[in-house]
Design a protein around this motif. Structure first.
Motif, PDB file in Angstrom:
ATOM      1  N   VAL A 238       0.846  -1.205   0.000  1.00 29.22           N
ATOM      2  CA  VAL A 238       0.000   0.000   0.000  1.00 29.22           C
ATOM      3  C   VAL A 238       0.877   1.248   0.000  1.00 29.22           C
ATOM      4  N   ALA A 239       1.904   1.261   0.837  1.00 28.10           N
ATOM      5  CA  ALA A 239       2.807   2.415   0.909  1.00 28.10           C
ATOM      6  C   ALA A 239       3.516   2.638  -0.423  1.00 28.10           C
ATOM      7  N   LYS A 240       3.986   1.560  -1.035  1.00 28.88           N
ATOM      8  CA  LYS A 240       4.687   1.672  -2.311  1.00 28.88           C
ATOM      9  C   LYS A 240       3.757   2.137  -3.425  1.00 28.88           C
TER      10      LYS A 240
ATOM     11  N   LYS B 270     -10.924  -2.193   9.060  1.00 25.17           N
ATOM     12  CA  LYS B 270     -11.587  -3.375   8.505  1.00 25.17           C
ATOM     13  C   LYS B 270     -10.602  -4.307   7.800  1.00 25.17           C
ATOM     14  N   GLY B 271      -9.423  -4.458   8.408  1.00 27.82           N
ATOM     15  CA  GLY B 271      -8.428  -5.388   7.888  1.00 27.82           C
ATOM     16  C   GLY B 271      -7.556  -4.844   6.796  1.00 27.82           C
ATOM     17  N   ASN B 272      -7.756  -3.593   6.391  1.00 29.04           N
ATOM     18  CA  ASN B 272      -6.968  -2.997   5.311  1.00 29.04           C
ATOM     19  C   ASN B 272      -6.109  -1.856   5.839  1.00 29.04           C
TER      20      ASN B 272
ATOM     21  N   ARG C 187      -3.703  -3.766  -9.617  1.00 28.28           N
ATOM     22  CA  ARG C 187      -5.049  -4.347  -9.593  1.00 28.28           C
ATOM     23  C   ARG C 187      -5.088  -5.588  -8.690  1.00 28.28           C
ATOM     24  N   ASN C 188      -6.127  -5.701  -7.896  1.00 30.41           N
ATOM     25  CA  ASN C 188      -6.348  -6.805  -6.949  1.00 30.41           C
ATOM     26  C   ASN C 188      -5.379  -6.808  -5.773  1.00 30.41           C
ATOM     27  N   LYS C 189      -4.506  -5.810  -5.711  1.00 33.95           N
ATOM     28  CA  LYS C 189      -3.578  -5.727  -4.568  1.00 33.95           C
ATOM     29  C   LYS C 189      -3.874  -4.493  -3.712  1.00 33.95           C
ATOM     30  N   VAL C 190      -4.030  -3.366  -4.377  1.00 40.11           N
ATOM     31  CA  VAL C 190      -4.269  -2.106  -3.674  1.00 40.11           C
ATOM     32  C   VAL C 190      -5.484  -1.420  -4.291  1.00 40.11           C
TER      33      VAL C 190
END
Length: 821
Positions: free
Chosen positions: A738-740, A772-774, A806-809
């Motif tokens: 997420v940071a990257k 919520k887990g994210n 996509r599908n990661k962040v």
């Protein structure tokens, strides 16, 4: 549709596109389809793989206007082509889509309540082939065998019913294989979420015109004769069994004799809260008369205009609203009234109904789909002229709209936070009034910085009410330094306790405010200082006494109450930060003979709970009302002479530039509940930080002084209203990813922006870093001098971002964000 217009542009659901797709209109549907009509269309990249989807007609086209080859032909039209949204509401939805950077279909669905939507329904049944040729080779898996066995027994089921019968969720692959070989059929239909409620009614058969002969013919059947006599006395074309006070057996006998005809009639499910208020004769003050006159003049011109009605608490802003509404109705116009909270709806709706009767329809989330459906249809068909409700009521289907009232316009609850489009109902109200040449009347005792600045610069016209109605006086505000004051309980100081006792001796009422629900905000180990945090969110778990469990107020996760510290094993656990549940317990111990009413999210989850609590307090069945910010605004109880804010500092230290504005507005609003009639009111604020400028400004009860103080700070750092903020949020399960991703997006964004018009702040972890887990990172975009991040620019960056992440962040955008938490 005229013969020239044989093509339409359609916004298709689940297309995740800003495009409207061209379709051909078959000749048999040409006369039905209009802008806003709901249609069924084929959609998909390959002809063989096209699926049926719902869509909304955006525009009608001639052949020479086609932007591209048609995707296909319209398959069907719903509701005989009657538009789901009027052309004006379609225009508003498309503006929202552009301004808030959302897909058009998202904005269209935001404007259409769930009760008015259409949902797909898939029904599974055995095919004739299956009945004649059961093939064991094809039905070789256990799941397929069980599916066939259930269908042989029950013949026809929806997919959801079949999943429940089998106790299995993942059955679609098996269904596709059984359908491929012809053993079953899966039929897809589209059904409305809600339908009109039908009730059996009775009317006289056309052959029974002579009532005298009819009564003679029934001489031997007294019950049937009495039923007919009651029917004739009603002098109505039809009647229900309960109106006639007759058994269905008697009525059915009359049907069999050919005297009555039985049919089903649509009946309204109008939502009416249990709260009621008697009508009060309005005597306008000079200030109110001036305000009403200005609004009336604007209504008569039938031109767009926005007013900001700034009036101190208790100054009678509602009376100005009522007179404005009365004028609009006299002109044959319809009206929308927005309130910020469901908790305000019962008292406001009751007050408006006392003046306008059955013209009022309430719209809010506590209603059933059936009630929403009936209210929506009543407004759309013009049978009711006033829509009242929270945020989403701004989209009510009002023909000939003349006036939109936004009460407590400063409230953050007017902003949609959780899904796209993240619109602000106040700003949408202004735009809707502009599109429909209507008047927008914003009202508040503590206007938002943006609205008051708009009034100062002439964008809005300012109307001012400086005096309380009914010769009332402003309450006196006093501060209690809670750190030094003696206490009678963990949450209540001795001075506040004494004041409560005085009010109860005089049979007056008290409102106590605590902006935290639950029993305790956290549970802490006294030995090592450890606090139980939520595993999915970076916030402490809140203790709830009634359920004896810990609960996260963000994701809803619960766990049993602890018996010992999970870090050091100590059994010395203490409760920190009292919530309304704990304070209710303290009050019951201090005042054992008093009934305490508590109003928060936990006590108002049931339908009509808000109205019942308010009604009991209004009737004097309880003299102490304790609550969260539900009790802080808009409520009007003449017998309330004392208001106490038990932890007035809550929210002041939040790392949000709006923290001071919100706390000032909240405390001034809650203070305004005291002394609203001839009885003098007092307000006690229990605080820790006596040195804060906010409390100094609160004591003066002068909003203009606060505005002058706050606007200078905002201008210095170029925060709203001197800029517009966009929050871009990145969220995902892996914090480093997420940071990257956030850093990479920032690198994509900066080169396409003019540095003189945009400031990019961040990216940085969100204040609540995990939710919520994210894990969450924020990037703030400060837009200055009228500059704006456009949708095409954002979509271009979004496409580049999604190729990698996509599908990661997940990437979300919030234009004009109201929170940087």
């Amino acid at each position: 549709m005229t013969p020239d217009y044989r093509y339409v542009l359609v916004y298709v659901e689940h297309s995740f596109s800003d495009r409207a797709y061209p379709y051909t209109v078959p000749e048999e549907l040409a006369e039905l389809i209009e802008v806003g009509s709901r249609v069924l269309v084929p959609f998909g990249r390959r002809r063989a793989a096209k699926s049926e989807r719902l869509g909304f007609v955006a525009s009608r086209l001639r052949e020479d206007e086609l932007p591209a080859q048609p995707v296909g032909e319209i398959l069907d039209v719903f509701d005989d082509g009657e538009p789901a949204l009027s052309p004006e509401l379609m225009q508003l939805a498309l503006w929202m889509s552009e301004y808030y950077i959302a897909f058009p279909i998202e904005a269209i669905y935001a404007a259409l309540p769930s009760a008015m939507r259409i949902r797909p329904k898939e029904v599974v049944s055995l095919s004739e082939f299956a009945l004649q040729h059961p093939d064991e080779k094809i039905v070789k898996t256990e799941l397929r065998r069980r599916i066939m066995q259930v269908l042989e027994k029950e013949k026809k089921l929806t997919i959801k019913q079949l999943q429940r019968r089998l106790g299995a969720k993942h059955i679609r692959l098996a269904l596709r294989e059984l359908e491929r070989v012809g053993l079953i059929e899966v039929k897809k239909t589209f059904v409305p979420h809600a339908k009109p409620k039908l009730k059996v009614a009775y009317r006289l058969a056309q052959t029974c015109a002579d009532s005298h002969e009819l009564m003679q013919a029934l001489e031997r059947s007294k019950k049937q004769q009495e039923a007919v006599r009651k029917f004739l006395a009603l002098a109505k074309p039809f009647a229900f069994a309960d109106e006639l006070g007759t058994s269905t057996a008697t009525l059915n006998a009359l049907v069999q004799k050919g005297i009555f005809v039985r049919e089903k009639i649509p009946v309204a499910r109008q939502f009416v809260e249990s709260f009621s208020e008697t009508r009060k004769e309005i005597q306008l003050s000079e200030e109110q008369q001036v305000a009403v006159q200005r609004v009336h003049q604007a209504l008569e011109r039938q031109e767009f205009k926005t007013f900001l009605l700034y009036g101190i608490t208790g100054s009678g802003k509602t009376w100005v609203y009522i007179e404005a509404i009365r004028k609009a109705l006299q002109m044959g116009k319809s009206v929308i009234v927005l309130v910020p909270e469901i908790s305000l709806t019962p008292q406001t709706a009751s007050r408006f109904r006392s003046y306008f009767g059955d013209e009022v329809r309430v719209l809010h989330s506590a209603m059933s789909d059936g009630e929403k459906f009936d209210a929506w249809q009543s407004l759309k068909q013009g049978r009711a002229k006033i829509a009242l409700g929270p945020r989403s009521a701004v989209f009510a289907p009002m023909p000939n709209l003349g006036l939109i009232v936004v009460d407590e316009e400063h409230e953050a609850s007017y902003k949609q936070h959780d899904q796209s489009p993240r619109y602000h109902a106040r700003d949408v109200a202004v735009m809707r009034a502009r599109f429909e040449q209507a008047v927008c009347l914003l009202g508040s005792a503590t206007p938002s910085m943006e609205s008051f600045q708009n009034a100062m610069t002439g964008k809005y016209e300012l109307l001012t009410l400086t005096k309380r109605a009914d010769a009332g006086s402003m309450p006196e505000l006093k501060l209690i330094h809670i750190a030094r004051a003696p206490k009678v309980s963990p949450s209540i100081s001795e001075p506040l306790y004494q004041e409560i006792c005085k009010r109860l001796e005089r049979n007056e009422q008290v409102i106590l405010f605590q902006n935290r629900r639950g029993y305790a905000g956290s549970v802490q180990c006294e030995s090592c200082g450890w606090i139980q945090m939520c595993g999915s969110c970076s916030v402490p778990m809140v203790y709830h006494l009634r359920e004896h469990h810990l609960r996260c107020h963000y994701c809803g996760k619960t766990m049993p109450m602890l018996t010992h510290c999970r870090r050091c094993g100590s059994e010395k656990l203490s409760f920190k930060s009292s919530g309304t549940e704990r304070i209710e317990q303290e009050l019951q111990e201090l005042f054992p003979n008093e009934r305490i009413l508590r109003m928060d999210l936990d006590t108002t989850s049931r339908k009509d709970a808000h109205a019942k609590i308010l009604q009991e307090f209004a009737q004097g069945k309880a003299r102490i009302l304790l609550g969260t910010q539900m009790v802080a605004k808009g409520l009007d109880f003449p017998n309330v002479t004392l208001v106490g804010a038990l932890a007035a500092d809550i929210g002041l230290s939040l790392p949000d530039f709006r923290a001071s504005e919100r706390l000032y507005a909240l405390l001034l609003q809650v203070a305004g509940r005291a002394g609203r009639a001839e009885k003098k009111g007092e307000v006690y604020l229990q605080v820790y930080n006596l040195q804060s400028d906010i409390f100094r400004l609160l004591l003066s009860q002068d909003y203009r002084r606060f505005f002058g103080y706050e606007i200078a700070v905002r201008q210095q750092v170029q925060y709203p209203p001197f800029s517009r903020l966009v929050k871009i949020e990145f969220s995902g399960k892996n914090e480093s990813e997420v940071a990257k991703a956030a850093c990479e997006f920032s690198e994509l964004l900066s080169p396409v922006l003019n540095a003189a018009q945009f400031d990019v702040l961040g990216p940085a972890p969100a204040v609540i870093a995990k939710l919520k887990g994210n894990f969450r990172y924020h990037l703030l975009l400060k837009q200055k001098n009228g500059a704006r991040l456009t949708k095409p620019v954002y979509r271009s960056l979004q496409m580049q971002f999604q190729k990698r992440w996509r599908n990661k962040v997940k990437l979300d955008i919030d234009v004009d964000t109201q929170s940087i938490m």
